[in-house]
Design a protein around this motif. Structure first.
Motif, PDB file in Angstrom:
ATOM      1  N   TRP A 199       7.949  -9.776 -16.555  1.00 39.68           N
ATOM      2  CA  TRP A 199       6.743 -10.232 -15.959  1.00 39.68           C
ATOM      3  C   TRP A 199       6.869 -10.191 -14.603  1.00 39.68           C
ATOM      4  O   TRP A 199       8.063 -10.609 -14.282  1.00 39.68           O
ATOM      5  CB  TRP A 199       6.205 -11.380 -16.680  1.00 39.68           C
ATOM      6  CG  TRP A 199       6.782 -12.749 -16.372  1.00 39.68           C
ATOM      7  CD1 TRP A 199       6.096 -13.467 -15.153  1.00 39.68           C
ATOM      8  CD2 TRP A 199       7.776 -13.436 -16.967  1.00 39.68           C
ATOM      9  NE1 TRP A 199       6.945 -14.427 -15.163  1.00 39.68           N
ATOM     10  CE2 TRP A 199       8.166 -14.383 -15.985  1.00 39.68           C
ATOM     11  CE3 TRP A 199       8.463 -13.090 -17.834  1.00 39.68           C
ATOM     12  CZ2 TRP A 199       8.911 -15.515 -16.658  1.00 39.68           C
ATOM     13  CZ3 TRP A 199       9.754 -14.044 -18.255  1.00 39.68           C
ATOM     14  CH2 TRP A 199       9.864 -15.158 -17.492  1.00 39.68           C
TER      15      TRP A 199
ATOM     16  N   LYS B 141      -2.417 -10.345 -16.723  1.00 40.90           N
ATOM     17  CA  LYS B 141      -0.878 -10.589 -16.099  1.00 40.90           C
ATOM     18  C   LYS B 141      -0.164  -9.225 -16.175  1.00 40.90           C
ATOM     19  O   LYS B 141      -0.553  -8.365 -16.846  1.00 40.90           O
ATOM     20  CB  LYS B 141      -0.299 -11.508 -16.778  1.00 40.90           C
ATOM     21  CG  LYS B 141      -0.825 -13.034 -16.582  1.00 40.90           C
ATOM     22  CD  LYS B 141      -0.618 -13.545 -15.176  1.00 40.90           C
ATOM     23  CE  LYS B 141      -1.099 -15.047 -15.174  1.00 40.90           C
ATOM     24  NZ  LYS B 141      -1.107 -15.318 -13.607  1.00 40.90           N
TER      25      LYS B 141
ATOM     26  N   HIS C  30      -1.807  -8.718  -9.841  1.00 42.57           N
ATOM     27  CA  HIS C  30      -1.468  -8.264 -11.383  1.00 42.57           C
ATOM     28  C   HIS C  30      -2.250  -7.009 -11.863  1.00 42.57           C
ATOM     29  O   HIS C  30      -1.419  -6.372 -12.441  1.00 42.57           O
ATOM     30  CB  HIS C  30      -1.655  -9.704 -12.131  1.00 42.57           C
ATOM     31  CG  HIS C  30      -0.790 -10.661 -11.986  1.00 42.57           C
ATOM     32  ND1 HIS C  30       0.683 -10.543 -12.346  1.00 42.57           N
ATOM     33  CD2 HIS C  30      -0.474 -11.808 -11.265  1.00 42.57           C
ATOM     34  CE1 HIS C  30       1.457 -11.475 -11.890  1.00 42.57           C
ATOM     35  NE2 HIS C  30       0.574 -12.296 -11.434  1.00 42.57           N
TER      36      HIS C  30
END
Length: 191
Positions: free
Chosen positions: A45, A34, A11
């Motif tokens: 995401w 993240k 990430h």
């Protein structure tokens, strides 16, 4: 020997590679740690598969929520066209070919094309889910090291604008449309 990139490091590294492009497209970085970005009520995401280890590496996909709740969640890699998928499949095969092979090459358990687990040799990972790259399959991108993540970032960057373009709720989630339709039909049923 290549070093396996754990989820947290994935990430962090992918965020550093994708953030400039997302900013250029009007997105803002989300929570530290993240790889996620927001633009208005839309959030994009990266999700790492729970099926990962230091032998076979991991896989990730890109998700998007539009609006509130999980009803708007979709996988953005479904938007890859045929040319993108052919290029992605070749890149996947290259990444898997770089994996170190244990001696002997024993069978390992992975998620197959029907969603269940199958046993395959490490050298056969690319063939474990042969339909992954067919439209409209759910695409997960494998990685093991930072170099693999760099390769996927180079693949994703020119496609981000198209993959993050808004779409209508009916396109976002067919189940949402079906739920609305069932509620509508239900209103005509006698009580």
């Amino acid at each position: 020997m290549r070093d396996y990139l754990k989820s947290k490091d994935f990430h962090r590294h992918m965020r550093s590679l994708l953030a400039p492009k997302f900013r250029a497209l009007g997105w803002e970085s989300q929570t530290a740690g993240k790889c996620s970005f927001a633009r208005g009520r839309r959030v994009c995401w990266l999700q790492v598969s729970q099926y990962s280890n230091s032998l076979i590496g991991a896989k990730f996909t890109i998700n998007m929520t539009e609006g509130s709740g999980s009803a708007g969640d979709i996988r953005r890699l479904r938007r890859l066209d045929e040319a993108d998928r052919a290029f992605g499949k070749a890149l996947e095969e290259t990444i898997i070919a770089r994996l170190a092979r244990p001696d002997p090459d024993s069978e390992i358990e992975v998620v197959g094309d029907n969603g269940g687990t199958v046993l395959v040799k490490l050298g056969d990972l690319a063939r474990a889910n042969p339909r992954q790259w067919e439209i409209p399959s759910d695409v997960w991108l494998p990685y093991f090291s930072k170099g693999d993540v760099d390769d996927w970032a180079a693949f994703l960057l020119p496609r981000l604008e198209r993959m993050t373009a808004p779409c209508s709720p009916e396109v976002i989630d067919p189940q949402l449309w079906a739920q609305r339709f069932c509620r509508f039909i239900g209103s005509f049923r006698s009580k």
